[in-house]
Design an enzyme around this catalytic site. Sequence first.
Site, PDB file in Angstrom:
ATOM      1  N   ASP A  39       6.778   9.876  -9.985  1.00 18.01           N
ATOM      2  CA  ASP A  39       6.824   8.426  -9.766  1.00 18.01           C
ATOM      3  C   ASP A  39       6.420   7.616 -11.002  1.00 18.01           C
ATOM      4  OD1 ASP A  39       6.294  10.003  -7.384  1.00 18.01           O
ATOM      5  OD2 ASP A  39       6.229   8.132  -6.262  1.00 18.01           O
ATOM      6  N   GLU A  93      10.603   5.090  -8.189  1.00 24.50           N
ATOM      7  CA  GLU A  93      10.464   4.150  -7.064  1.00 24.50           C
ATOM      8  C   GLU A  93       9.414   3.072  -7.294  1.00 24.50           C
ATOM      9  OE1 GLU A  93       8.839   5.389  -3.403  1.00 24.50           O
ATOM     10  OE2 GLU A  93       6.978   6.035  -4.309  1.00 24.50           O
ATOM     11  N   ASN A  94       8.495   3.292  -8.252  1.00 30.19           N
ATOM     12  CA  ASN A  94       7.435   2.305  -8.516  1.00 30.19           C
ATOM     13  C   ASN A  94       7.595   1.651  -9.881  1.00 30.19           C
ATOM     14  OD1 ASN A  94       5.850   4.983  -7.178  1.00 30.19           O
ATOM     15  ND2 ASN A  94       5.656   3.061  -6.069  1.00 30.19           N
ATOM     16  N   HIS A 108       5.407  11.320  -4.608  1.00 33.25           N
ATOM     17  CA  HIS A 108       4.884  10.330  -3.656  1.00 33.25           C
ATOM     18  C   HIS A 108       3.364  10.238  -3.627  1.00 33.25           C
ATOM     19  CE1 HIS A 108       4.541   7.575  -0.294  1.00 33.25           C
ATOM     20  NE2 HIS A 108       3.808   8.451   0.362  1.00 33.25           N
ATOM     21  N   HIS A 155       9.882   3.311  -1.463  1.00 32.29           N
ATOM     22  CA  HIS A 155       9.925   1.948  -2.017  1.00 32.29           C
ATOM     23  C   HIS A 155      11.304   1.553  -2.554  1.00 32.29           C
ATOM     24  CE1 HIS A 155       5.671   1.333  -1.568  1.00 32.29           C
ATOM     25  NE2 HIS A 155       5.382   2.400  -2.278  1.00 32.29           N
ATOM     26  N   HIS A 161       9.742  13.872  -1.355  1.00 32.95           N
ATOM     27  CA  HIS A 161       8.884  12.688  -1.494  1.00 32.95           C
ATOM     28  C   HIS A 161       8.095  12.546  -0.195  1.00 32.95           C
ATOM     29  CE1 HIS A 161       8.079   8.960  -3.722  1.00 32.95           C
ATOM     30  NE2 HIS A 161       7.998   8.373  -2.540  1.00 32.95           N
ATOM     31  N   HIS A 180       1.334  10.808  -6.038  1.00 32.98           N
ATOM     32  CA  HIS A 180       0.907  10.362  -7.373  1.00 32.98           C
ATOM     33  C   HIS A 180      -0.216  11.218  -7.958  1.00 32.98           C
ATOM     34  CE1 HIS A 180       2.664   5.981  -7.111  1.00 32.98           C
ATOM     35  NE2 HIS A 180       3.435   6.873  -6.523  1.00 32.98           N
TER      36      HIS A 180
HETATM   37 FE   LIG Z   1       5.348   6.423  -5.509  1.00 33.12          FE
HETATM   38 FE   LIG Z   2       6.494   6.876  -2.345  1.00 32.84          FE
END
Ligand SMILES: [Fe+2]
Ligand SMILES: [Fe+2]
Length: 262
Positions: A8, A39-40, A176, A68, A151, A178
């Site tokens: 991520d 996604e972030n 996901h 996200h 994820h 992190h």
């Molecule tokens: Fe994430």
């Molecule tokens: Fe996520």
Amino acid sequence: MRILFLGDIVGPPGVALVRKALPDVVTREKIDIVIANAENGSNGTGLNPNTYKKLRQSGIDLVTMGDHVYKKQEIIPLMKEDERICRPANFPAEAPGREYVLTAAADGTMVAAFSVLGRTFMRSVDCPFHAVDRVLAELEGKAKCILVDVHAEATADKYLLAHHLKGRVSAVLGTHTHVPTADEQIFPGGTAFISDVGMCGPYDSILGRRVDRVLYTTVTFVPSAFDVAEGDARLAGAIVDVDAATGQAQAIRRFMLRETEL
Ligand SMILES: [Fe+2]
Ligand SMILES: [Fe+2]
């Protein structure tokens, strides 16, 4: 054939470090293709087209997304047209974007990637096991080198999916949470696995967000803006060596690069 998968990418610190460090990493590590979960990428939630283009220009070949995915809705037209970014495969059929991405690596090998969301402590989504079966059927004859980005919150979900996929894909790599885990391994049949590769972003944080804000809200129950943190930017991921002829993984190692090492 060597794949670099980045976890991520979180906000400006993650994007900036990718742009600064990735070209050298690709050269030094002899990487044939770079795949990343982004996604972030824009302010910690979602990904806008401008950030997507910056990431692609920095050397990321294929982009997967997570829960996200649509938080920056301006990405939706791009997701319908662009062939290098995909939404989670176990979203409803009506969800915009493609279920997998596919391109040729630097050595000419066709490589496919896609993500699925877990169902524990996450929003309700379609069954990830049925989704991977469906996507693999679609990829028949198109690619032998296949990376699945799982994820999910729960390590058990990730292990179960890896066992469901062992011998059928090159790698099942977690995102996901992190937080990188230390359980990298090769399952029978040549499927590389790790529960979570970690994030590309500020590690002086709570999963990428400012510690003071998250702590304040958690203690007081008063909402605050969980802005992206700034300190200790790192790239985290995994490097997987794959036999291009069979798609079987030969090796997996964790990858982490600190901004302070540059
Ligand atoms: Fe994430
Ligand atoms: Fe996520």
